[in-house]
Write an enzyme that holds these catalytic residues in place. Structure first.
Site, short mmCIF file in Angstrom:
data_model
loop_
_atom_site.label_atom_id
_atom_site.label_comp_id
_atom_site.label_asym_id
_atom_site.label_seq_id
_atom_site.Cartn_x
_atom_site.Cartn_y
_atom_site.Cartn_z
N ASP A 52 -2.83 -6.33 10.70
CA ASP A 52 -3.01 -6.55 9.27
C ASP A 52 -1.88 -7.40 8.73
O ASP A 52 -0.83 -6.89 8.33
CB ASP A 52 -3.14 -5.23 8.50
CG ASP A 52 -4.54 -4.65 8.61
OD1 ASP A 52 -5.37 -5.22 9.36
OD2 ASP A 52 -4.81 -3.63 7.96
N HIS B 202 -8.36 7.06 6.76
CA HIS B 202 -8.61 6.66 8.15
C HIS B 202 -8.55 7.84 9.14
O HIS B 202 -8.39 7.62 10.35
CB HIS B 202 -7.65 5.55 8.59
CG HIS B 202 -7.70 4.33 7.73
ND1 HIS B 202 -8.86 3.67 7.44
CD2 HIS B 202 -6.71 3.66 7.08
CE1 HIS B 202 -8.59 2.64 6.65
NE2 HIS B 202 -7.30 2.62 6.41
N HIS C 167 -2.51 0.44 10.27
CA HIS C 167 -3.78 0.81 9.64
C HIS C 167 -3.60 1.82 8.51
O HIS C 167 -4.06 1.59 7.41
CB HIS C 167 -4.75 1.33 10.69
CG HIS C 167 -6.19 1.29 10.26
ND1 HIS C 167 -6.72 0.25 9.53
CD2 HIS C 167 -7.21 2.16 10.47
CE1 HIS C 167 -8.01 0.48 9.31
NE2 HIS C 167 -8.33 1.63 9.86
N VAL C 168 -2.99 2.95 8.80
CA VAL C 168 -2.72 3.94 7.76
C VAL C 168 -1.45 3.49 7.04
O VAL C 168 -0.40 3.32 7.67
CB VAL C 168 -2.52 5.34 8.38
CG1 VAL C 168 -2.20 6.36 7.29
CG2 VAL C 168 -3.76 5.74 9.15
N HIS C 169 -1.54 3.31 5.74
CA HIS C 169 -0.43 2.72 5.00
C HIS C 169 0.60 3.79 4.65
O HIS C 169 0.75 4.19 3.49
CB HIS C 169 -0.95 1.98 3.76
CG HIS C 169 -1.85 0.85 4.11
ND1 HIS C 169 -2.60 0.15 3.19
CD2 HIS C 169 -2.13 0.27 5.31
CE1 HIS C 169 -3.29 -0.79 3.79
NE2 HIS C 169 -3.03 -0.73 5.08
FE LIG Z 1 -3.94 -2.16 6.66
#
Ligand SMILES: [Fe+2]
Length: 499
Positions: free
Chosen positions: A227, A359, A386-388
């Site tokens: 990302d 997620h 992915h997991v912020h």
């Molecule tokens: Fe992300």
């Protein structure tokens, strides 16, 4: 700012520290920590287009968005990438060792792409390899010059652990940068990696990058867990935000390699726009040395760097049994020689262990397929994004379950990796703050703050990981752990919370 607390019954923090010291070497301390830090909910906006961090370098057709990554299997090659906005210009990189005046050259290529109503600049990629005859100014004469000009010839050869300057562009718009090649691969070679994920281009992203740059631990290469730009969050996936992101990271990525992992925001799959080729902007802009590890795709590959063997996986291309990624990894893991690269590190975007609501369980299909290999081959640590937020797991595995035996709870497993989620770079989507309750036993520490990580490999047995929050000073670690190598310390307790 809150103070982190451990939810361990009536034990006070001091008592717990003493207790955990006693437990060191004996057993796992299953006291998961959820930080009590409460963050402002305000979303951070992307930095405006006229921000200084996005500044276009002066001069006609000046190279911009310069970034480097490892260009070969062992760290002696470098891929230099840059964009020229107005015309193709030159594909050549001139480079020279700090101690040498003799410039060598490597020639690359350029490409451009269209994405709906956007047309890219000229995206150049040039690999400086170990020794490539075509890149050497003496190459037409190599056979005759070999003996008398050996020293000059050697200047074409990238040496390990050496500072090189390099130059891109032509005329009066050349730009100069430098990098330091990796040390020669070996089991006890110390090396410091930065960990950044889900960076984006907000004011928080800028703070994360600044904290990484000013961290006194001095990361030498970035392991990026996916990302990148979040351009796809804009209408029509405004690819101009890929350009601004390229200019934003240049201040670091032009000087040290960023090792790329693809995330879901790299997919840019938009059939409603007629854009049906996944990863189109990403693959045009970011090149990786996947062929060097016999991969058939830039989305999964491996490199050796110092004492680390780094395997990059893709959460967003097929990974089921018999797929190319599966078959590649099946061959790849047995190739890892821990006598040469003592640390085995896996990067992927979607975490296999995650206790945030956001997620939650998304990595389950990949976990079911690959976790047993990670245990069998004693992977030391798996980094994901992915997991912020930030989360670190205990060493656990969940590989005993066979549908009918009911053994579906993760168990302490000293052959298993530590799973670290570090998707907290600071993008415009903000933090994931909602956590599953109670904190599962596999989760050792979790906190929804922006930040970055530092993996400091000391030797074949010990590595130190620290997590640095943006709200703290540059040197402060909100979470840290000594990682004991799973191959070289198999019988010792796997990880010791640093105090
Ligand atoms: Fe992300």
């Amino acid at each position: 700012m809150g103070v982190a607390r451990r939810d361990c019954g009536g034990l006070g923090l001091g008592l717990l520290v003493v207790g955990c010291l006693i437990l060191t070497g004996l057993e796992l301390c299953n006291c998961g920590m959820t930080s009590s830090y409460v963050r402002n909910d305000d979303l951070s906006l992307d930095m405006p287009l006229d921000s200084d961090v996005f500044r276009v370098p002066p001069g006609y057709n000046a190279p911009q968005q310069v970034h480097i990554t490892q260009g070969d299997y062992v760290g002696k090659g470098v891929i230099v990438s840059w964009v020229t906005p107005d015309e193709p210009g030159s594909n050549t990189v001139l480079y020279w060792a700090e101690s040498s005046q003799l410039k060598s050259r490597a020639d690359g290529f350029f490409r451009a792409y269209k994405y709906f109503n956007y047309t890219s600049g000229y995206i150049h990629h040039c690999t400086i390899k170990n020794l490539e005859a075509s890149t050497c100014p003496y190459s037409p004469y190599c056979s005759s010059f070999l003996l008398v000009h050996l020293s000059e010839l050697m200047s074409c050869l990238l040496q390990f652990d050496t500072k090189y300057y390099y130059e891109v562009g032509i005329g009066n718009t050349t730009r100069q940068f430098w990098f330091i090649t990796a040390p020669k691969v070996g089991p006890d070679v110390s090396y410091t990696f930065g960990l950044i994920g889900d960076l984006g281009q907000t004011h928080d992203s800028n703070t994360t990058l600044t904290h990484y740059e000013l961290n006194p631990a001095k990361g030498q290469a970035v392991l990026f867990v996916g990302d990148l730009s979040y351009a796809d969050d804009y209408p029509l996936h405004d690819n101009n935000r890929w350009d601004t992101w390229g200019r934003f990271i240049e201040r670091n990525a032009a000087y040290q390699p960023w090792i790329w992992t693809a995330g879901n925001h790299e997919l840019d799959y938009a059939p409603e726009l007629g854009e049906t080729r996944p990863f189109k902007p990403y693959t045009n802009r970011f090149h990786v040395p996947y062929k060097a590890s016999d991969s058939t795709s830039p989305f999964w590959y491996s490199i050796k760097r110092a004492s680390a063997y780094i395997i990059v996986m893709s959460s967003y291309t097929a990974f089921g049994k018999y797929t190319p990624q599966y078959k590649w990894l099946q061959k790849e893991l047995p190739k890892v020689n821990r006598n040469e690269t003592s640390w085995l590190i896996v990067l992927m975007h979607c975490p296999l262990y995650n206790s945030y609501v956001g997620h939650y369980m998304e990595g389950e299909t990949m976990r079911v397929i690959y976790e047993k290999w990670f245990v069998e081959y004693k992977v030391d640590v798996v980094f994901a994004g992915h997991v912020h937020a930030y989360e670190r797991s205990e060493r656990v595995s969940n590989i005993a379950y066979n549908v009918v035996n009911g053994l579906c709870t993760p168990m302490s497993d000293q052959s298993a990796p530590v799973y670290i989620t570090i998707g907290d770079g600071g993008n415009l989507e903000g933090l994931v703050t909602e956590m599953t309750q109670p904190q599962p036993s596999y989760s050792a520490y979790r906190e929804a703050s922006f930040g970055h990580g530092i993996l400091d490999i000391k030797n074949r047995t010990h590595a130190y990981f620290g997590w640095h929050r943006n709200q703290d000073g540059y040197a402060v670690e909100a979470d840290s752990i000594w990682l004991l190598n799973r191959y070289w310390n198999p019988s010792q307790r796997s990880s010791v919370a640093a105090l």
